[in-house]
Design a protein around this motif. Structure first.
Motif, PDB file in Angstrom:
ATOM      1  N   GLN A 134       0.859  -1.146  -0.120  1.00  0.00           N
ATOM      2  CA  GLN A 134       0.046   0.031  -0.073  1.00  0.00           C
ATOM      3  C   GLN A 134       0.956   1.388   0.173  1.00  0.00           C
ATOM      4  OE1 GLN A 134      -3.145   0.201  -0.564  1.00  0.00           O
ATOM      5  NE2 GLN A 134      -3.460   2.369  -0.180  1.00  0.00           N
ATOM      6  N   GLU A 135       1.954   1.306   0.882  1.00  0.00           N
ATOM      7  CA  GLU A 135       2.825   2.282   0.977  1.00  0.00           C
ATOM      8  C   GLU A 135       3.552   2.835  -0.498  1.00  0.00           C
ATOM      9  OE1 GLU A 135       6.888   2.787   3.320  1.00  0.00           O
ATOM     10  OE2 GLU A 135       5.212   2.476   4.713  1.00  0.00           O
ATOM     11  N   ILE A 136       3.958   1.465  -1.060  1.00  0.00           N
ATOM     12  CA  ILE A 136       4.612   1.337  -2.313  1.00  0.00           C
ATOM     13  C   ILE A 136       3.575   2.174  -3.587  1.00  0.00           C
ATOM     14  CG2 ILE A 136       5.686   0.321  -4.197  1.00  0.00           C
ATOM     15  CD1 ILE A 136       6.971  -1.625  -2.093  1.00  0.00           C
ATOM     16  N   ARG A 137       2.590   1.755  -3.589  1.00  0.00           N
ATOM     17  CA  ARG A 137       1.440   1.995  -4.307  1.00  0.00           C
ATOM     18  C   ARG A 137       1.019   3.580  -4.259  1.00  0.00           C
ATOM     19  NH1 ARG A 137      -3.120  -1.288  -2.932  1.00  0.00           N
ATOM     20  NH2 ARG A 137      -2.235  -2.625  -4.639  1.00  0.00           N
ATOM     21  N   LEU A 138       0.904   3.953  -2.818  1.00  0.00           N
ATOM     22  CA  LEU A 138       0.722   5.219  -2.573  1.00  0.00           C
ATOM     23  C   LEU A 138       1.914   6.210  -3.116  1.00  0.00           C
ATOM     24  CD1 LEU A 138      -0.881   5.445   1.062  1.00  0.00           C
ATOM     25  CD2 LEU A 138      -2.056   5.777  -1.227  1.00  0.00           C
ATOM     26  N   ALA A 139       3.102   5.901  -2.800  1.00  0.00           N
ATOM     27  CA  ALA A 139       4.182   6.673  -3.542  1.00  0.00           C
ATOM     28  C   ALA A 139       4.149   6.580  -4.935  1.00  0.00           C
ATOM     29  CB  ALA A 139       5.521   5.947  -2.697  1.00  0.00           C
ATOM     30  N   ALA A 140       3.877   5.615  -5.491  1.00  0.00           N
ATOM     31  CA  ALA A 140       3.737   5.463  -7.181  1.00  0.00           C
ATOM     32  C   ALA A 140       2.652   6.549  -7.632  1.00  0.00           C
ATOM     33  CB  ALA A 140       3.703   3.810  -7.576  1.00  0.00           C
ATOM     34  N   GLU A 141       1.616   6.148  -6.886  1.00  0.00           N
ATOM     35  CA  GLU A 141       0.663   7.019  -7.306  1.00  0.00           C
ATOM     36  C   GLU A 141       0.866   8.526  -7.299  1.00  0.00           C
ATOM     37  OE1 GLU A 141      -2.732   5.868  -5.001  1.00  0.00           O
ATOM     38  OE2 GLU A 141      -3.331   3.955  -6.311  1.00  0.00           O
ATOM     39  N   ALA A 142       1.333   8.976  -5.917  1.00  0.00           N
ATOM     40  CA  ALA A 142       1.974  10.160  -5.709  1.00  0.00           C
ATOM     41  C   ALA A 142       3.095  10.790  -6.909  1.00  0.00           C
ATOM     42  CB  ALA A 142       2.699  10.472  -4.417  1.00  0.00           C
ATOM     43  N   GLN A 143       4.060   9.795  -7.076  1.00  0.00           N
ATOM     44  CA  GLN A 143       4.901  10.112  -8.137  1.00  0.00           C
ATOM     45  C   GLN A 143       4.290  10.472  -9.699  1.00  0.00           C
ATOM     46  OE1 GLN A 143       8.054   7.200  -8.333  1.00  0.00           O
ATOM     47  NE2 GLN A 143       9.507   8.572  -9.035  1.00  0.00           N
ATOM     48  N   ILE A 144       3.241   9.479  -9.866  1.00  0.00           N
ATOM     49  CA  ILE A 144       2.698   9.676 -11.039  1.00  0.00           C
ATOM     50  C   ILE A 144       1.776  11.136 -11.171  1.00  0.00           C
ATOM     51  CG2 ILE A 144       0.752   8.757 -12.442  1.00  0.00           C
ATOM     52  CD1 ILE A 144       1.634   5.903 -11.481  1.00  0.00           C
ATOM     53  N   ARG A 145       1.085  11.496  -9.846  1.00  0.00           N
ATOM     54  CA  ARG A 145       0.536  12.688 -10.099  1.00  0.00           C
ATOM     55  C   ARG A 145       1.487  13.915 -10.241  1.00  0.00           C
ATOM     56  NH1 ARG A 145      -2.373  10.453  -5.809  1.00  0.00           N
ATOM     57  NH2 ARG A 145      -1.201  11.212  -4.303  1.00  0.00           N
ATOM     58  N   SER A 146       2.730  13.695  -9.581  1.00  0.00           N
ATOM     59  CA  SER A 146       3.656  14.696  -9.784  1.00  0.00           C
ATOM     60  C   SER A 146       4.208  14.797 -11.073  1.00  0.00           C
ATOM     61  CB  SER A 146       4.944  14.495  -8.749  1.00  0.00           C
ATOM     62  OG  SER A 146       6.067  15.240  -9.039  1.00  0.00           O
ATOM     63  N   ILE A 147       4.501  13.496 -11.955  1.00  0.00           N
ATOM     64  CA  ILE A 147       4.782  13.550 -13.229  1.00  0.00           C
ATOM     65  C   ILE A 147       3.784  14.235 -14.057  1.00  0.00           C
ATOM     66  CG2 ILE A 147       5.605  12.038 -15.240  1.00  0.00           C
ATOM     67  CD1 ILE A 147       6.970  10.201 -13.064  1.00  0.00           C
ATOM     68  N   ARG A 148       2.402  13.648 -13.744  1.00  0.00           N
ATOM     69  CA  ARG A 148       1.347  14.232 -14.685  1.00  0.00           C
ATOM     70  C   ARG A 148       1.278  15.748 -14.638  1.00  0.00           C
ATOM     71  NH1 ARG A 148      -3.269   9.874 -13.533  1.00  0.00           N
ATOM     72  NH2 ARG A 148      -2.472   8.416 -15.040  1.00  0.00           N
ATOM     73  N   ASN A 149       1.380  16.273 -13.185  1.00  0.00           N
ATOM     74  CA  ASN A 149       1.223  17.833 -12.985  1.00  0.00           C
ATOM     75  C   ASN A 149       2.356  18.504 -13.702  1.00  0.00           C
ATOM     76  OD1 ASN A 149      -1.086  17.407 -11.491  1.00  0.00           O
ATOM     77  ND2 ASN A 149       0.083  17.381  -9.331  1.00  0.00           N
ATOM     78  N   GLU A 150       3.780  17.870 -13.367  1.00  0.00           N
ATOM     79  CA  GLU A 150       4.684  18.643 -14.137  1.00  0.00           C
ATOM     80  C   GLU A 150       4.391  18.454 -15.622  1.00  0.00           C
ATOM     81  OE1 GLU A 150       9.694  17.756 -14.784  1.00  0.00           O
ATOM     82  OE2 GLU A 150       8.479  17.171 -13.033  1.00  0.00           O
ATOM     83  N   ALA A 151       4.099  17.369 -16.229  1.00  0.00           N
ATOM     84  CA  ALA A 151       3.766  17.329 -17.923  1.00  0.00           C
ATOM     85  C   ALA A 151       2.662  18.229 -18.074  1.00  0.00           C
ATOM     86  CB  ALA A 151       3.337  15.848 -18.130  1.00  0.00           C
ATOM     87  N   ASP A 152       1.694  18.286 -17.432  1.00  0.00           N
ATOM     88  CA  ASP A 152       0.534  19.324 -17.715  1.00  0.00           C
ATOM     89  C   ASP A 152       1.129  20.685 -17.461  1.00  0.00           C
ATOM     90  OD1 ASP A 152      -1.410  17.275 -17.769  1.00  0.00           O
ATOM     91  OD2 ASP A 152      -2.085  17.567 -15.906  1.00  0.00           O
ATOM     92  N   GLY A 153       1.908  20.944 -16.656  1.00  0.00           N
ATOM     93  CA  GLY A 153       2.326  22.150 -16.638  1.00  0.00           C
ATOM     94  C   GLY A 153       3.309  22.643 -17.764  1.00  0.00           C
ATOM     95  N   ARG A 154       4.367  21.518 -18.347  1.00  0.00           N
ATOM     96  CA  ARG A 154       4.952  21.845 -19.523  1.00  0.00           C
ATOM     97  C   ARG A 154       4.015  22.005 -20.761  1.00  0.00           C
ATOM     98  NH1 ARG A 154      10.063  17.771 -18.799  1.00  0.00           N
ATOM     99  NH2 ARG A 154      10.731  18.800 -16.950  1.00  0.00           N
ATOM    100  N   VAL A 155       3.150  21.234 -20.727  1.00  0.00           N
ATOM    101  CA  VAL A 155       2.051  21.300 -21.753  1.00  0.00           C
ATOM    102  C   VAL A 155       1.391  22.867 -21.841  1.00  0.00           C
ATOM    103  CG1 VAL A 155      -0.155  20.515 -22.664  1.00  0.00           C
ATOM    104  CG2 VAL A 155       1.609  18.803 -22.222  1.00  0.00           C
ATOM    105  N   LYS A 156       1.046  23.301 -20.562  1.00  0.00           N
ATOM    106  CA  LYS A 156       0.179  24.699 -20.695  1.00  0.00           C
ATOM    107  C   LYS A 156       1.420  25.465 -21.024  1.00  0.00           C
ATOM    108  CE  LYS A 156      -2.885  23.667 -17.008  1.00  0.00           C
ATOM    109  NZ  LYS A 156      -3.472  23.779 -15.579  1.00  0.00           N
ATOM    110  N   ILE A 157       2.720  25.310 -20.523  1.00  0.00           N
ATOM    111  CA  ILE A 157       3.721  26.253 -21.046  1.00  0.00           C
ATOM    112  C   ILE A 157       3.803  26.223 -22.520  1.00  0.00           C
ATOM    113  CG2 ILE A 157       6.295  26.678 -20.993  1.00  0.00           C
ATOM    114  CD1 ILE A 157       6.167  25.889 -17.840  1.00  0.00           C
ATOM    115  N   ALA A 158       3.961  25.149 -23.051  1.00  0.00           N
ATOM    116  CA  ALA A 158       4.147  24.831 -24.341  1.00  0.00           C
ATOM    117  C   ALA A 158       2.879  25.438 -25.218  1.00  0.00           C
ATOM    118  CB  ALA A 158       4.239  23.521 -24.604  1.00  0.00           C
TER     119      ALA A 158
END
Length: 167
Positions: free
Chosen positions: A107-131
């Motif tokens: 569960q801890e690994i799953r939550l960390a992975a989900e948080a990392q995925i959200r972080s990557i998505r947010n970063e990607a969304d931010g880059r897409v918005k900047i682009a």
């Protein structure tokens, strides 16, 4: 069991009367021999009875010893069964604890992975918005540049054709 031949317990008794009467002595000797045989057999029977009693006593003691040993074995068996049950309970509890720890880690690994995925998505969304913003700005500059080019082109044509409205 072997049967021993009859032994007289007492030696045959000598009778003086048997010597006096030769006919009576023979009858008396037969009776004496018969009595000796009976006495020998009775002695033998007593010995056999005594041996049987000793064997019975020995067998009874052996039986009692074996019964005690059997009770001891049953008691040890019950103890071993109880220990085995306790060990099984401990093992089951340990397996459950390890399973719970493993589930928690998953569960801890799953939550960390989900948080990392959200972080990557947010970063990607931010880059897409900047682009997208850069693209909009570039499009706006391109449109503005086209308008300027159109004005310059129009002005150049006007200069060449002599149509000048400002002089």
């Amino acid at each position: 069991m072997s049967v021993e031949p009859a032994r007289p317990l007492a030696p045959p008794q000598y009778s003086a009367a048997a010597e006096l009467d030769p006919g009576a002595g023979e009858d008396l000797a037969d009776w004496t021999t018969t009595l000796d045989i009976i006495n020998g057999m009775a002695g033998y029977a007593d010995e056999q009875r005594s041996r049987v009693k000793e064997q019975a006593k020995s067998y009874k003691e052996t039986l009692q010893d074996l019964q005690k040993e059997l009770r001891d074995v049953h008691q040890r068996l019950r103890l071993f069964e109880k220990q085995a049950a306790e060990t099984q309970l401990q093992a089951d509890a340990r397996v459950q604890r390890i399973q719970a720890e493993a589930d928690a880690q998953v569960q801890e690994i799953r939550l960390a992975a989900e948080a990392q995925i959200r972080s990557i998505r947010n970063e990607a969304d931010g880059r897409v918005k900047i682009a997208e913003e850069k693209t909009r700005a570039a499009n706006l500059r391109a449109v503005t540049a086209e308008k300027w080019l159109q004005r310059i082109d129009n002005a150049a044509k006007n200069l060449l054709t002599g149509v000048h409205t400002g002089l």
